[in-house]
Design an enzyme around this catalytic site. Sequence first.
Site, short mmCIF file in Angstrom:
data_model
loop_
_atom_site.label_atom_id
_atom_site.label_comp_id
_atom_site.label_asym_id
_atom_site.label_seq_id
_atom_site.Cartn_x
_atom_site.Cartn_y
_atom_site.Cartn_z
N LYS A 69 1.18 -1.29 -0.24
CA LYS A 69 -0.25 0.11 -0.07
C LYS A 69 0.87 1.50 -0.06
O LYS A 69 1.05 2.05 -0.96
CB LYS A 69 -0.85 0.05 1.77
CG LYS A 69 -2.09 -0.92 1.35
CD LYS A 69 -2.96 -1.01 2.01
CE LYS A 69 -2.05 -0.68 3.58
NZ LYS A 69 -1.33 -2.60 4.29
N ARG A 94 -9.56 1.03 8.89
CA ARG A 94 -9.26 -0.12 9.32
C ARG A 94 -10.17 -0.93 9.92
O ARG A 94 -10.10 -2.39 10.13
CB ARG A 94 -7.89 -0.15 9.93
CG ARG A 94 -6.59 -0.59 9.18
CD ARG A 94 -5.76 0.11 10.38
NE ARG A 94 -4.05 -1.05 9.48
CZ ARG A 94 -3.41 -1.11 8.99
NH1 ARG A 94 -3.70 0.88 8.65
NH2 ARG A 94 -2.25 -1.61 9.68
N ARG A 103 12.16 -5.52 4.52
CA ARG A 103 11.79 -4.17 4.50
C ARG A 103 12.49 -2.67 4.83
O ARG A 103 12.66 -2.79 5.89
CB ARG A 103 10.35 -3.22 3.80
CG ARG A 103 9.55 -3.25 5.08
CD ARG A 103 8.20 -3.62 4.98
NE ARG A 103 6.55 -2.77 5.54
CZ ARG A 103 6.12 -3.12 5.49
NH1 ARG A 103 5.54 -2.85 4.86
NH2 ARG A 103 5.10 -2.53 6.72
N ARG A 153 11.29 -0.72 10.13
CA ARG A 153 10.30 -0.46 11.53
C ARG A 153 10.51 -1.54 12.58
O ARG A 153 10.65 -3.01 12.42
CB ARG A 153 9.41 -0.90 10.88
CG ARG A 153 8.71 0.84 9.99
CD ARG A 153 7.30 0.16 9.20
NE ARG A 153 5.68 -0.39 9.92
CZ ARG A 153 5.16 0.10 9.44
NH1 ARG A 153 4.84 0.32 8.46
NH2 ARG A 153 4.12 -0.85 10.02
N ARG A 179 -0.07 -8.63 13.64
CA ARG A 179 -0.72 -6.93 12.22
C ARG A 179 -1.74 -8.05 11.35
O ARG A 179 -2.68 -7.49 10.79
CB ARG A 179 0.33 -7.01 11.62
CG ARG A 179 1.12 -5.90 13.20
CD ARG A 179 2.08 -5.60 12.53
NE ARG A 179 2.64 -4.75 11.13
CZ ARG A 179 3.49 -3.85 10.48
NH1 ARG A 179 4.20 -4.98 10.66
NH2 ARG A 179 2.86 -3.59 9.13
P1 AMP Z 1 0.90 1.19 9.18
O1 AMP Z 1 2.05 1.35 8.51
O2 AMP Z 1 -0.34 0.93 7.78
O3 AMP Z 1 1.20 -0.58 8.57
O4 AMP Z 1 0.54 0.78 10.19
C1 AMP Z 1 1.50 0.17 11.64
C2 AMP Z 1 0.69 0.30 12.88
O5 AMP Z 1 -0.23 2.08 13.20
C3 AMP Z 1 -0.69 -0.08 12.93
O6 AMP Z 1 -0.34 -1.48 13.04
C4 AMP Z 1 -1.59 -0.24 13.68
O7 AMP Z 1 -1.00 -0.43 15.31
C5 AMP Z 1 -1.16 1.51 13.75
N1 AMP Z 1 -2.66 2.03 13.10
C6 AMP Z 1 -2.20 2.12 11.36
N2 AMP Z 1 -3.36 3.14 10.80
C7 AMP Z 1 -4.33 2.42 11.93
C8 AMP Z 1 -5.61 2.60 11.89
N3 AMP Z 1 -6.09 3.22 10.85
N4 AMP Z 1 -6.35 2.29 13.12
C9 AMP Z 1 -5.89 1.88 13.76
N5 AMP Z 1 -4.96 1.22 13.55
C10 AMP Z 1 -3.77 1.75 13.08
#
Ligand code: AMP
Length: 226
Positions: free
Chosen positions: A22, A97, A136, A169, A180
């Site tokens: 994404k 989400r 990554r 990360r 996740r």
């Molecule tokens: P990402 O960078 O999109 O993989 O997000 C990293 C982490 O941030 C996720 O595993 C969640 O803990 C949190 N997170 C990101 N976006 C959301 C969302 N829309 N709702 C809830 N938690 C989020």
Amino acid sequence: MNVDVMTRPAVLILLGPPGAGKGTQARMLQEKFGLVQLSTGDLLRAAVAAGTPAGKQAKAVMDAGGLVSDEIVIAILNDRIAAEDCRNGVILDGFPRTTVQAQALDDLLSSTGQKINAAISLEVDDSAMVERISGRSTCAGCGEGYHDTFKPPHNGACVKCGSTELTRRADDRAETVASRLEAYHAQTAPLIAYYKAAGVLKSVDAMAEIDKVAGDMASVVRSVIG
Ligand code: AMP
């Protein structure tokens, strides 16, 4: 930059499990269509780094691979989407989400007279996601994404800005990735049906090479904007 012309602001949503690509695809669409990538993950990581009250609450949940509360995420997103640079349109990367977040987005857009052009589902096999995620890294200088196998930096340096500082990360560890993926299937995957019912769902095979996926994504975007 070759920016496709749009007659009204676009709202695009990218759906897919962690590792589906994404972020990579959102950055490519951002350049191609002059839209702004809005990643709630990036916004939350910035809040954690800045030590804001929201960031302090979010940190433990993020480290464990769970979802941050709807209340925090919706507030962060609402703030960011109201900024001037989002006027041309946005690519939502990692938001919504949950169904509650999707409904909050619908409410927000109806209050501003906007609508969702497309929710694009990046279709992948879960089994490939752990390898994709664990390899990554991100350039600390410009945010460009890399992968040890699929997109290595050039001689250890970022091809965009030359920085040699590449970060990984904390939540990309294999043990967190399983949580996740679980959170994705339990709470986010139902949004595919939500957006199908709304008539805006599009799907792209995201197991292909990055450039092929990018081409398919751009075709979808062209078909829904304007
Ligand atoms: P990402 O960078 O999109 O993989 O997000 C990293 C982490 O941030 C996720 O595993 C969640 O803990 C949190 N997170 C990101 N976006 C959301 C969302 N829309 N709702 C809830 N938690 C989020």
